[in-house]
Design a protein around this motif. Sequence first.
Motif, PDB file in Angstrom:
ATOM      1  N   GLY A   1       3.213  -1.224 -10.690  1.00 29.34           N
ATOM      2  CA  GLY A   1       3.070  -0.505  -9.422  1.00 29.34           C
ATOM      3  C   GLY A   1       4.373   0.138  -8.989  1.00 29.34           C
ATOM      4  O   GLY A   1       4.381   1.232  -8.415  1.00 29.34           O
ATOM      5  N   ASP A   2       5.474  -0.527  -9.258  1.00 30.39           N
ATOM      6  CA  ASP A   2       6.791   0.027  -8.932  1.00 30.39           C
ATOM      7  C   ASP A   2       6.980   1.346  -9.685  1.00 30.39           C
ATOM      8  O   ASP A   2       7.351   2.372  -9.105  1.00 30.39           O
ATOM      9  N   ILE A   3       6.703   1.310 -10.952  1.00 29.31           N
ATOM     10  CA  ILE A   3       6.943   2.489 -11.801  1.00 29.31           C
ATOM     11  C   ILE A   3       5.956   3.613 -11.473  1.00 29.31           C
ATOM     12  O   ILE A   3       6.344   4.767 -11.258  1.00 29.31           O
TER      13      ILE A   3
ATOM     14  N   SER B   1       4.282   4.195  -8.811  1.00 31.59           N
ATOM     15  CA  SER B   1       4.370   4.810  -7.478  1.00 31.59           C
ATOM     16  C   SER B   1       5.510   5.827  -7.404  1.00 31.59           C
ATOM     17  O   SER B   1       5.388   6.840  -6.722  1.00 31.59           O
ATOM     18  N   ASP B   2       6.606   5.587  -8.103  1.00 28.48           N
ATOM     19  CA  ASP B   2       7.652   6.624  -8.149  1.00 28.48           C
ATOM     20  C   ASP B   2       7.134   7.858  -8.878  1.00 28.48           C
ATOM     21  O   ASP B   2       7.378   8.992  -8.457  1.00 28.48           O
ATOM     22  N   GLU B   3       6.413   7.620  -9.956  1.00 23.45           N
ATOM     23  CA  GLU B   3       5.869   8.764 -10.702  1.00 23.45           C
ATOM     24  C   GLU B   3       4.916   9.563  -9.811  1.00 23.45           C
ATOM     25  O   GLU B   3       5.017  10.792  -9.711  1.00 23.45           O
TER      26      GLU B   3
ATOM     27  N   LEU C   1       0.856  -1.200   0.000  1.00 24.59           N
ATOM     28  CA  LEU C   1       0.000   0.000   0.000  1.00 24.59           C
ATOM     29  C   LEU C   1       0.883   1.237   0.000  1.00 24.59           C
ATOM     30  O   LEU C   1       1.712   1.408   0.899  1.00 24.59           O
ATOM     31  N   ARG C   2       0.710   2.080  -0.996  1.00 30.69           N
ATOM     32  CA  ARG C   2       1.505   3.299  -1.082  1.00 30.69           C
ATOM     33  C   ARG C   2       0.573   4.509  -1.192  1.00 30.69           C
ATOM     34  O   ARG C   2       0.170   4.890  -2.289  1.00 30.69           O
ATOM     35  N   PRO C   3       0.224   5.098  -0.060  1.00 33.63           N
ATOM     36  CA  PRO C   3      -0.649   6.270  -0.107  1.00 33.63           C
ATOM     37  C   PRO C   3       0.116   7.475  -0.654  1.00 33.63           C
ATOM     38  O   PRO C   3       1.278   7.681  -0.297  1.00 33.63           O
TER      39      PRO C   3
HETATM   40 MG    MG Z   1      10.468   1.344  -6.751  1.00 31.66          MG
END
Ligand code: MG
Length: 369
Positions: free
Chosen positions: A245-247, A249-251, A105-107
């Motif tokens: 999701g990795d990409i 979430s950084d964006e 979970l990345r709020p």
């Molecule tokens: Mg990452």
Amino acid sequence: MKKNIAVLPGDGVGREVAKGATAVLEAVGQRFGHEFEFEYANIGGAAIEESNNPLPNETLELCKQSDAVFLGAVGGPKWDNLPSHMRPERGLLAIRKELSLFANLRPVIGFHSLLQSSPLKPEIAENVNMMIVRELTGGLYFGKPSERRGDNQEVVVDTLQYTREEIERIVEKAFELAVIRNKKLTSVDKANVLESSRMWREIVNEKAELYPQVEVEHMYVDAAAMKLISRPRDFDVIVTENLFGDILSDEASMITGSLGMLPSASLRSDGFGMYEPVHGSAPDIAGFNKANPMAMILSAALMLKYSFHLREEAEAIEQAVQEVLNAGYRTVDLQSTGGTVVGTEQMIDLIAQRVEEGSAISSIMGAYM
Ligand code: MG
Ligand code: IPM
């Protein structure tokens, strides 16, 4: 309440910001009468140095016996040329897998006082509040085979594999979150190209029938990347596979102005979790007392909320961060928003003190209130 917490500071600034998480939990303990006990272990490069293994067995065992885990960050140039099974990142991937932490979970929440540090126009970046739900133990990160092959080792293969069950559990988690948030779910895939995405979409549609109150939309990952910076307020909960999701979430972190503000929770189905900042080990600033500890501190709030169901305590931490920012204090990464720049340790002290006292700190930067 008494809880045992494993702390894995890892490498680089991970070692500096980890103190932020323990300090604010101690402050929560003082104010609300809980007891948190911390035990430390190595992971990543630090563990390679100590025992030639990015995830030593003692570390894994400690985590398994704990009520929750804090992780700083892993990696650094020193270990960049090691073979892939010996890289620090391998320790991170292994711990996610070994502890079955499938739901990341990345709020992404914009702090009003930091709006100026976003590369987006304030009218686009303001009031963003989304939750990225990233599948964390499947997909391209773990699919086999993943290797070089052929006579000259000049053919490479990675495998994107998912089982129905793996997709169902992450999609369910996302629906549950959408229900308690703003009841909108965006499922991100590449169903115009990938077979895995077509089954993903099928499962989202099946589950949607169980959550009629949630509005569901499907979006291709390329379009989602675009919409994240053109209309970020349109998103509530986003659910997607591991690499997307990795990409994304950084964006998305950039909407808020700094990767240094983004916490994350990685959860198992029973609520057990590992909590870490989204940012990495930042070797370029490590050791200079410059890192922003707020992502780590906000990860402690997520631990209280998701693993221990201590909502009021979690909010006390979030509020303290907000107030310290409102009082004009900034770490270096946020200096474009004005205010007084303080080091990692001072920022940790300011927030922990605020949590413990629960009373307003005096502002040295009245203009920024
Ligand atoms: Mg990452
Ligand atoms: C993250 C990181 C990791 C990932 C790396 C360090 C392996 O980028 O947590 O987003 O790709 O998952």
